[in-house]
Motif scaffolding. Sequence first.
Motif, PDB file in Angstrom:
ATOM      1  N   PHE A   1      15.869  -1.864   1.808  1.00  0.00           N
ATOM      2  CA  PHE A   1      15.663  -2.693   0.617  1.00  0.00           C
ATOM      3  C   PHE A   1      16.083  -1.933  -0.648  1.00  0.00           C
ATOM      4  O   PHE A   1      16.659  -2.502  -1.567  1.00  0.00           O
ATOM      5  CB  PHE A   1      14.203  -3.150   0.521  1.00  0.00           C
ATOM      6  CG  PHE A   1      13.777  -4.054   1.658  1.00  0.00           C
ATOM      7  CD1 PHE A   1      14.699  -4.897   2.270  1.00  0.00           C
ATOM      8  CD2 PHE A   1      12.469  -4.072   2.116  1.00  0.00           C
ATOM      9  CE1 PHE A   1      14.318  -5.741   3.325  1.00  0.00           C
ATOM     10  CE2 PHE A   1      12.073  -4.916   3.166  1.00  0.00           C
ATOM     11  CZ  PHE A   1      13.002  -5.741   3.767  1.00  0.00           C
ATOM     12  N   ARG A   2      15.788  -0.638  -0.675  1.00  0.00           N
ATOM     13  CA  ARG A   2      16.264   0.178  -1.804  1.00  0.00           C
ATOM     14  C   ARG A   2      17.784   0.221  -1.809  1.00  0.00           C
ATOM     15  O   ARG A   2      18.421   0.159  -2.850  1.00  0.00           O
ATOM     16  CB  ARG A   2      15.738   1.611  -1.681  1.00  0.00           C
ATOM     17  CG  ARG A   2      14.447   1.875  -2.406  1.00  0.00           C
ATOM     18  CD  ARG A   2      14.206   3.380  -2.520  1.00  0.00           C
ATOM     19  NE  ARG A   2      14.231   4.058  -1.215  1.00  0.00           N
ATOM     20  CZ  ARG A   2      13.195   4.090  -0.377  1.00  0.00           C
ATOM     21  NH1 ARG A   2      12.064   3.512  -0.701  1.00  0.00           N
ATOM     22  NH2 ARG A   2      13.280   4.707   0.783  1.00  0.00           N
TER      23      ARG A   2
ATOM     24  N   ALA B   1       7.770  -4.795   3.506  1.00  0.00           N
ATOM     25  CA  ALA B   1       7.473  -3.394   3.798  1.00  0.00           C
ATOM     26  C   ALA B   1       8.296  -2.470   2.902  1.00  0.00           C
ATOM     27  O   ALA B   1       9.313  -2.860   2.337  1.00  0.00           O
ATOM     28  CB  ALA B   1       7.783  -3.107   5.262  1.00  0.00           C
ATOM     29  N   GLU B   2       7.832  -1.249   2.784  1.00  0.00           N
ATOM     30  CA  GLU B   2       8.591  -0.192   2.122  1.00  0.00           C
ATOM     31  C   GLU B   2       9.725   0.196   3.076  1.00  0.00           C
ATOM     32  O   GLU B   2       9.482   0.732   4.152  1.00  0.00           O
ATOM     33  CB  GLU B   2       7.660   1.005   1.869  1.00  0.00           C
ATOM     34  CG  GLU B   2       8.325   2.283   1.427  1.00  0.00           C
ATOM     35  CD  GLU B   2       8.640   2.280  -0.061  1.00  0.00           C
ATOM     36  OE1 GLU B   2       7.906   1.644  -0.824  1.00  0.00           O
ATOM     37  OE2 GLU B   2       9.636   2.921  -0.441  1.00  0.00           O
ATOM     38  N   ARG B   3      10.937  -0.116   2.690  1.00  0.00           N
ATOM     39  CA  ARG B   3      12.083   0.141   3.565  1.00  0.00           C
ATOM     40  C   ARG B   3      13.247   0.700   2.765  1.00  0.00           C
ATOM     41  O   ARG B   3      13.598   0.168   1.706  1.00  0.00           O
ATOM     42  CB  ARG B   3      12.561  -1.160   4.223  1.00  0.00           C
ATOM     43  CG  ARG B   3      11.608  -1.778   5.221  1.00  0.00           C
ATOM     44  CD  ARG B   3      11.631  -1.023   6.533  1.00  0.00           C
ATOM     45  NE  ARG B   3      10.825  -1.673   7.539  1.00  0.00           N
ATOM     46  CZ  ARG B   3      10.355  -1.060   8.624  1.00  0.00           C
ATOM     47  NH1 ARG B   3      10.634   0.220   8.831  1.00  0.00           N
ATOM     48  NH2 ARG B   3       9.629  -1.700   9.500  1.00  0.00           N
TER      49      ARG B   3
ATOM     50  N   GLY C   1       6.641  -3.528 -14.939  1.00  0.00           N
ATOM     51  CA  GLY C   1       7.846  -3.258 -14.175  1.00  0.00           C
ATOM     52  C   GLY C   1       7.540  -2.432 -12.934  1.00  0.00           C
ATOM     53  O   GLY C   1       6.448  -1.885 -12.797  1.00  0.00           O
ATOM     54  N   GLY C   2       8.501  -2.359 -12.071  1.00  0.00           N
ATOM     55  CA  GLY C   2       8.399  -1.444 -10.934  1.00  0.00           C
ATOM     56  C   GLY C   2       7.566  -1.935  -9.770  1.00  0.00           C
ATOM     57  O   GLY C   2       7.260  -1.160  -8.865  1.00  0.00           O
ATOM     58  N   VAL C   3       7.182  -3.215  -9.757  1.00  0.00           N
ATOM     59  CA  VAL C   3       6.369  -3.699  -8.633  1.00  0.00           C
ATOM     60  C   VAL C   3       7.210  -4.363  -7.544  1.00  0.00           C
ATOM     61  O   VAL C   3       6.681  -4.731  -6.503  1.00  0.00           O
ATOM     62  CB  VAL C   3       5.262  -4.685  -9.090  1.00  0.00           C
ATOM     63  CG1 VAL C   3       4.214  -3.974  -9.913  1.00  0.00           C
ATOM     64  CG2 VAL C   3       5.836  -5.841  -9.856  1.00  0.00           C
ATOM     65  N   GLY C   4       8.500  -4.553  -7.811  1.00  0.00           N
ATOM     66  CA  GLY C   4       9.370  -5.096  -6.763  1.00  0.00           C
ATOM     67  C   GLY C   4       9.905  -6.495  -7.029  1.00  0.00           C
ATOM     68  O   GLY C   4      10.394  -7.142  -6.102  1.00  0.00           O
ATOM     69  N   LYS C   5       9.851  -6.940  -8.269  1.00  0.00           N
ATOM     70  CA  LYS C   5      10.367  -8.285  -8.578  1.00  0.00           C
ATOM     71  C   LYS C   5      11.835  -8.435  -8.213  1.00  0.00           C
ATOM     72  O   LYS C   5      12.231  -9.364  -7.520  1.00  0.00           O
ATOM     73  CB  LYS C   5      10.234  -8.599 -10.087  1.00  0.00           C
ATOM     74  CG  LYS C   5       8.837  -8.887 -10.554  1.00  0.00           C
ATOM     75  CD  LYS C   5       8.825  -9.199 -12.035  1.00  0.00           C
ATOM     76  CE  LYS C   5       9.318  -8.061 -12.897  1.00  0.00           C
ATOM     77  NZ  LYS C   5       8.524  -6.827 -12.787  1.00  0.00           N
ATOM     78  N   THR C   6      12.635  -7.516  -8.741  1.00  0.00           N
ATOM     79  CA  THR C   6      14.081  -7.651  -8.579  1.00  0.00           C
ATOM     80  C   THR C   6      14.486  -7.497  -7.115  1.00  0.00           C
ATOM     81  O   THR C   6      15.325  -8.251  -6.606  1.00  0.00           O
ATOM     82  CB  THR C   6      14.797  -6.607  -9.465  1.00  0.00           C
ATOM     83  OG1 THR C   6      14.358  -6.804 -10.822  1.00  0.00           O
ATOM     84  CG2 THR C   6      16.290  -6.757  -9.406  1.00  0.00           C
ATOM     85  N   THR C   7      13.853  -6.540  -6.447  1.00  0.00           N
ATOM     86  CA  THR C   7      14.156  -6.328  -5.028  1.00  0.00           C
ATOM     87  C   THR C   7      13.780  -7.563  -4.216  1.00  0.00           C
ATOM     88  O   THR C   7      14.559  -8.043  -3.382  1.00  0.00           O
ATOM     89  CB  THR C   7      13.377  -5.095  -4.511  1.00  0.00           C
ATOM     90  OG1 THR C   7      13.672  -3.984  -5.357  1.00  0.00           O
ATOM     91  CG2 THR C   7      13.739  -4.768  -3.077  1.00  0.00           C
TER      92      THR C   7
ATOM     93  N   ARG D   1       6.252  -3.262  -0.765  1.00  0.00           N
ATOM     94  CA  ARG D   1       6.221  -1.833  -0.448  1.00  0.00           C
ATOM     95  C   ARG D   1       5.007  -1.466   0.397  1.00  0.00           C
ATOM     96  O   ARG D   1       4.442  -0.379   0.246  1.00  0.00           O
ATOM     97  CB  ARG D   1       6.281  -0.993  -1.715  1.00  0.00           C
ATOM     98  CG  ARG D   1       7.459  -1.364  -2.600  1.00  0.00           C
ATOM     99  CD  ARG D   1       7.644  -0.427  -3.742  1.00  0.00           C
ATOM    100  NE  ARG D   1       8.239   0.822  -3.291  1.00  0.00           N
ATOM    101  CZ  ARG D   1       8.646   1.775  -4.112  1.00  0.00           C
ATOM    102  NH1 ARG D   1       8.508   1.634  -5.404  1.00  0.00           N
ATOM    103  NH2 ARG D   1       9.174   2.865  -3.637  1.00  0.00           N
TER     104      ARG D   1
HETATM  105  N1  LIG Z   1      10.173  -3.311  -0.302  1.00  0.00           N
HETATM  106  C1  LIG Z   1      10.654  -2.201  -0.886  1.00  0.00           C
HETATM  107  N2  LIG Z   1      10.990  -1.119  -0.137  1.00  0.00           N
HETATM  108  C2  LIG Z   1      11.437   0.007  -0.711  1.00  0.00           C
HETATM  109  N3  LIG Z   1      11.597   0.176  -2.037  1.00  0.00           N
HETATM  110  C3  LIG Z   1      11.281  -0.856  -2.844  1.00  0.00           C
HETATM  111  C4  LIG Z   1      10.801  -2.098  -2.320  1.00  0.00           C
HETATM  112  N4  LIG Z   1      10.570  -2.943  -3.376  1.00  0.00           N
HETATM  113  C5  LIG Z   1      10.907  -2.260  -4.483  1.00  0.00           C
HETATM  114  N5  LIG Z   1      11.324  -1.003  -4.181  1.00  0.00           N
HETATM  115  C6  LIG Z   1      11.735   0.050  -5.115  1.00  0.00           C
HETATM  116  O1  LIG Z   1      10.758   0.115  -6.152  1.00  0.00           O
HETATM  117  C7  LIG Z   1      11.363   0.281  -7.414  1.00  0.00           C
HETATM  118  C8  LIG Z   1      11.003  -0.903  -8.312  1.00  0.00           C
HETATM  119  O2  LIG Z   1      11.480  -2.099  -7.710  1.00  0.00           O
HETATM  120  P1  LIG Z   1      12.088  -3.291  -8.558  1.00  0.00           P
HETATM  121  O3  LIG Z   1      12.448  -4.357  -7.596  1.00  0.00           O
HETATM  122  O4  LIG Z   1      13.128  -2.804  -9.488  1.00  0.00           O
HETATM  123  O5  LIG Z   1      10.788  -3.723  -9.378  1.00  0.00           O
HETATM  124  P2  LIG Z   1      10.683  -4.604 -10.717  1.00  0.00           P
HETATM  125  O6  LIG Z   1      11.810  -5.566 -10.715  1.00  0.00           O
HETATM  126  O7  LIG Z   1       9.344  -5.266 -10.589  1.00  0.00           O
HETATM  127  O8  LIG Z   1      10.728  -3.648 -11.867  1.00  0.00           O
HETATM  128  C9  LIG Z   1      12.854   0.378  -7.158  1.00  0.00           C
HETATM  129  O9  LIG Z   1      13.186   1.739  -7.090  1.00  0.00           O
HETATM  130  C10 LIG Z   1      13.048  -0.285  -5.796  1.00  0.00           C
HETATM  131  O10 LIG Z   1      14.144   0.256  -5.083  1.00  0.00           O
END
Ligand SMILES: Nc1ncnc2c1ncn2[C@@H]1O[C@H](COP(=O)(O)OP(=O)(O)O)[C@@H](O)[C@H]1O
Length: 226
Positions: A181-182, A176-178, A11-17, A144
């Motif tokens: 997106f959060r 990018a880390e933005r 988890g936490g790698v940005g899938k959902t975002t 990110r």
């Molecule tokens: N491109 C991005 N820019 C800023 N924050 C991000 C980005 N992608 C993910 N995050 C942050 O990282 C954390 C994990 O992202 P998330 O999409 O929930 O990952 P996953 O679905 O893989 O668990 C969240 O707090 C999310 O807001």
Amino acid sequence: MPVITMLSPKGGVGKTTTALILAAELASSGRSVVMIDADPNFPLARWAGKEGRPSNIEVIPEVDEDEIIGTIDEARKRADYVIVDLEGKASARATNALMMSNLALIPIQGSELDAVEAARAFKVVRNAGTARERALPFAAVLTRAPASKRLWPRDLKAVVANLKEAGIPMIPTALAERGAFRGLFSMGGTLAEMTSADVGSLESARENATAFADDVITLLKEGVQA
Ligand SMILES: Nc1ncnc2c1ncn2[C@@H]1O[C@H](COP(=O)(O)OP(=O)(O)O)[C@@H](O)[C@H]1O
Ligand SMILES: [Mg+2]
């Protein structure tokens, strides 16, 4: 129509975002998108419960490992795009979703540890291709990342070089880390309704999202090249 599944072994790698950024871009170009929220924490269903969801994005929560095949099948018959967001661990649900997918996207944050974890996801995808006797196209997505490539740390560059060497296709545009997106999840809606008063670098985030989605569409059209 095409089924795109977000996959990673943790988890936490940005899938959902990443899933939501892609869905919002597709929707803004007039496509209908069904997102299947297959994470028991239902982050996308919660997003959909806030104000601002475009009417051509529908979110269906589905965590039943047996039902997910039917849910995807039903969705792909009526939507232009189906995006499946999985939780960060291997499961029968993940395997079943991959059986139904046209493309798997594997987000990676740029550290050696992430790359090792991602290697497991590539294996899972290749196995799914073997099981269904039809290769499943896949690509890594850098998430990110520092917005300017000049600021990419050495370990991120090393991860990219290793992926290349291993012949793993990568989406050319890194996300990018933005803050924008959060902000999608705290504010609801999409980048379109956000204002510069809400978040910084909004225009850059929008351009980044569009370039990323264009890459994914190109990849669906032209197939995956390592
Ligand atoms: N491109 C991005 N820019 C800023 N924050 C991000 C980005 N992608 C993910 N995050 C942050 O990282 C954390 C994990 O992202 P998330 O999409 O929930 O990952 P996953 O679905 O893989 O668990 C969240 O707090 C999310 O807001
Ligand atoms: Mg998630």
